[in-house]
Write an enzyme that holds these catalytic residues in place. Structure first.
Site, PDB file in Angstrom:
ATOM      1  N   GLY A  52       0.665  -1.206   0.210  1.00 21.27           N
ATOM      2  CA  GLY A  52      -0.157  -0.546  -0.452  1.00 21.27           C
ATOM      3  C   GLY A  52       0.859   1.228  -0.358  1.00 21.27           C
ATOM      4  O   GLY A  52       1.686   1.098  -0.725  1.00 21.27           O
ATOM      5  N   GLU A  75       5.210  -9.823   8.012  1.00 22.85           N
ATOM      6  CA  GLU A  75       4.964 -10.843   6.865  1.00 22.85           C
ATOM      7  C   GLU A  75       5.099 -11.824   7.315  1.00 22.85           C
ATOM      8  O   GLU A  75       6.616 -12.082   7.950  1.00 22.85           O
ATOM      9  CB  GLU A  75       5.241 -10.182   5.587  1.00 22.85           C
ATOM     10  CG  GLU A  75       5.238  -8.827   5.122  1.00 22.85           C
ATOM     11  CD  GLU A  75       3.674  -8.871   5.088  1.00 22.85           C
ATOM     12  OE1 GLU A  75       2.675  -9.078   4.960  1.00 22.85           O
ATOM     13  OE2 GLU A  75       2.687  -7.290   4.843  1.00 22.85           O
ATOM     14  N   ALA A 112       5.739  -4.387  15.134  1.00 21.03           N
ATOM     15  CA  ALA A 112       6.160  -2.768  15.126  1.00 21.03           C
ATOM     16  C   ALA A 112       5.680  -2.325  15.990  1.00 21.03           C
ATOM     17  O   ALA A 112       5.989  -1.190  16.739  1.00 21.03           O
ATOM     18  CB  ALA A 112       5.795  -2.130  13.743  1.00 21.03           C
ATOM     19  N   LEU A 139       1.211   1.754   9.334  1.00 18.65           N
ATOM     20  CA  LEU A 139       0.695   0.559  10.209  1.00 18.65           C
ATOM     21  C   LEU A 139      -0.550   0.648   9.945  1.00 18.65           C
ATOM     22  O   LEU A 139      -1.745   1.341   9.738  1.00 18.65           O
ATOM     23  CB  LEU A 139       0.833   1.099  11.400  1.00 18.65           C
ATOM     24  CG  LEU A 139       2.719   0.247  11.975  1.00 18.65           C
ATOM     25  CD1 LEU A 139       2.259   0.091  13.073  1.00 18.65           C
ATOM     26  CD2 LEU A 139       2.900  -0.775  10.984  1.00 18.65           C
ATOM     27  N   ALA A 140      -1.087  -0.798   9.211  1.00 15.37           N
ATOM     28  CA  ALA A 140      -2.665  -1.193   8.987  1.00 15.37           C
ATOM     29  C   ALA A 140      -2.603  -2.967   9.804  1.00 15.37           C
ATOM     30  O   ALA A 140      -2.221  -3.706   8.881  1.00 15.37           O
ATOM     31  CB  ALA A 140      -3.170  -1.404   7.826  1.00 15.37           C
ATOM     32  N   TYR A 225      -8.273   8.692   6.142  1.00 10.33           N
ATOM     33  CA  TYR A 225      -9.457   8.821   4.618  1.00 10.33           C
ATOM     34  C   TYR A 225     -10.693   9.668   5.379  1.00 10.33           C
ATOM     35  O   TYR A 225     -10.250   9.760   6.447  1.00 10.33           O
ATOM     36  CB  TYR A 225      -9.346   8.006   4.583  1.00 10.33           C
ATOM     37  CG  TYR A 225     -10.362   7.845   3.110  1.00 10.33           C
ATOM     38  CD1 TYR A 225     -10.003   8.327   2.070  1.00 10.33           C
ATOM     39  CD2 TYR A 225     -11.443   7.257   3.607  1.00 10.33           C
ATOM     40  CE1 TYR A 225     -10.622   8.324   1.189  1.00 10.33           C
ATOM     41  CE2 TYR A 225     -12.787   6.642   2.036  1.00 10.33           C
ATOM     42  CZ  TYR A 225     -12.624   8.215   1.054  1.00 10.33           C
ATOM     43  OH  TYR A 225     -13.563   7.883   0.443  1.00 10.33           O
ATOM     44  N   TYR A 235     -17.569   5.163   7.781  1.00 11.69           N
ATOM     45  CA  TYR A 235     -15.665   5.692   8.289  1.00 11.69           C
ATOM     46  C   TYR A 235     -15.380   6.340   8.723  1.00 11.69           C
ATOM     47  O   TYR A 235     -15.449   6.378  10.094  1.00 11.69           O
ATOM     48  CB  TYR A 235     -14.993   5.594   6.939  1.00 11.69           C
ATOM     49  CG  TYR A 235     -13.533   5.142   6.609  1.00 11.69           C
ATOM     50  CD1 TYR A 235     -13.209   4.179   6.517  1.00 11.69           C
ATOM     51  CD2 TYR A 235     -13.086   6.647   7.320  1.00 11.69           C
ATOM     52  CE1 TYR A 235     -11.536   4.116   6.133  1.00 11.69           C
ATOM     53  CE2 TYR A 235     -11.911   6.321   7.007  1.00 11.69           C
ATOM     54  CZ  TYR A 235     -11.007   5.119   6.387  1.00 11.69           C
ATOM     55  OH  TYR A 235      -9.901   5.479   6.663  1.00 11.69           O
ATOM     56  N   LYS A 244      -8.865   7.771  13.058  1.00 20.38           N
ATOM     57  CA  LYS A 244      -8.395   8.821  13.110  1.00 20.38           C
ATOM     58  C   LYS A 244      -8.484   9.919  13.649  1.00 20.38           C
ATOM     59  O   LYS A 244      -7.453  10.702  13.445  1.00 20.38           O
ATOM     60  CB  LYS A 244      -9.257   8.493  11.724  1.00 20.38           C
ATOM     61  CG  LYS A 244      -9.344   7.727  10.868  1.00 20.38           C
ATOM     62  CD  LYS A 244      -7.464   7.069  10.177  1.00 20.38           C
ATOM     63  CE  LYS A 244      -7.502   6.467   9.347  1.00 20.38           C
ATOM     64  NZ  LYS A 244      -6.103   5.286   9.254  1.00 20.38           N
TER      65      LYS A 244
END
Length: 396
Positions: A52, A75, A112, A139-140, A225, A235, A244
């Site tokens: 991303g 990962e 992380a 980070l997600a 976002y 959202y 957010k």
């Protein structure tokens, strides 16, 4: 082995190493075609660097500004019974390409959120880079084990206050239907903020500051976002939105801290709605994206992750540019998505979409294609009928 896409719900459980490498190379080629980014960063830490916007930021820094980069990610490599994750293959491809171009590229694979990985990053910076002048926080994750309390927090996608019913789409089956989401509890909100809010970004900057590994003028950026009203209940005004808001709180605090110590600034870049592994999991949003893609492509305005990050670096952060902020102190790289003509056309189409006319009124084909590209499928020049070695080792 011959690797084919296997989609389950909003995730693809296979990844193609050669295709992932081709996808990375496409992004590198885009950045190179745009030309050098003047006065860009030279030593960059990217937290969440394997997919991303994080991966696109790393590619832009390395191939647009000639930066040395340290990437942190979580990962899974392949083992005897499973393929590696796309982020694993992406990072192998990036590392090989960066080193072939004479650039430093090292990687840390681990949690992380943990103090141990933060310290490992600090030790690596001290040993190899001295200091970093840009910290990208991207980070997600669906969960976070808090490094102080040990509590595992899990995020959720829920409205706040009352149940929410809206139109959504099964991107695999192409079925448009209504979905009702029950409202979040207070604990749901707190957990989502703990995972996706700004506390960990603050912890990273505090640790880097105390270790003395931030260069004079060092900048930090995180991504967010906002989107249009049709997505707000799930959202902006939902559990993710509360996280957010906390990210924005952290940005202001980090910005003040950096300036107080004589460094640069911290800010949030609000980016365009895109097909990512994270956005695919959010109800309502994939349908909105499929309509948005149709509208923006027709107007010649469509951008992916790499186009967004190259534009952020080249027209806002560097290249003798100046950051442009909205009333909330955010940089808006979603300005093309939020153009009045784009949003008016998207809103006009939205209520008319059904299962029967999905392909006519939306760019669901483009959505699916971009989704599969995240996992290395559908890239030109790749022979997907050929056997490929799935067990690939990260360069030392």
């Amino acid at each position: 082995m011959v690797i084919k896409p296997k989609v389950r719900g909003f995730i693809c459980v296979t990844a193609h190493p050669t295709g992932c490498a081709a996808h990375v190379q496409q992004q590198i080629d885009h950045v190179l075609a745009k030309g050098p980014i003047k006065n860009g960063p030279k030593k960059v830490l990217v937290i969440g660097s394997s997919t991303g916007f994080g991966l696109a930021s790393r590619i832009t820094a390395a191939f647009g500004a000639g930066a040395d980069t340290l990437g942190v990610f979580f990962e899974r490599p392949s083992d005897d019974g499973r393929l590696g994750t796309p982020g694993w293959y992406n990072t192998i491809a990036f590392t090989k390409a960066a080193r072939a171009a004479g650039r430093y590229a090292k990687n840390i694979n681990g949690d992380a959120y943990s103090d141990a990985i933060k310290q490992q990053a600090i030790d690596t910076i001290k040993a190899d880079l001295g200091q970093v002048d840009l910290v990208v926080y991207s980070l997600a994750s669906p969960r976070r084990q808090h490094p102080r309390t040990g509590v595992v927090h899990k995020s959720c996608l829920k409205p706040i206050g009352s149940a929410y019913t809206a139109k959504t789409v099964d991107t695999d089956k192409g079925v448009v239907s209504d979905i009702t989401l029950e409202p979040a509890t207070g604990a749901d909100v707190d957990d989502t903020v703990a995972v996706m809010g700004g506390e960990d970004w603050e912890m990273w900057i505090d640790a880097l500051l105390k270790a003395g590994v931030l260069a004079p003028g060092a900048t930090s950026v995180a991504f967010s976002y906002i989107g249009p009203e049709v997505t707000w209940p799930i959202y902006k005004n939902g559990t993710i939105g509360m996280a957010k808001i906390d990210l924005e709180r952290a940005a202001k605090k980090i910005d003040a801290t950096l300036k107080a110590h004589g460094y640069g600034r911290a800010f949030i870049s609000v980016n365009k709605a895109l097909v990512t592994q994270a956005s695919s999991a959010i109800p309502v949003v994939p349908l909105y994206i499929s309509i948005l893609y149709k509208v923006m492509k027709a107007k010649g305005l469509h951008e992916g992750c790499i186009e967004q990050m190259q534009r952020l670096f080249a027209t806002q952060m560097y290249n003798d540019s100046a950051l442009t902020f909205d009333d909330g102190g955010r940089v808006r790289v979603d300005n093309l998505e939020m153009r009045a003509d784009v949003q008016e056309e998207t809103a006009r189409i939205w209520p008319h979409v059904t299962t029967e006319n999905l392909d006519e009124l939306t760019d669901m084909a483009g959505y699916r294609s971009e989704f599969l590209r995240l996992f290395g499928f559908g890239l030109p020049g790749v022979n997907y009928e050929a056997a490929v070695e799935p067990h690939q080792t990260m360069p030392e």
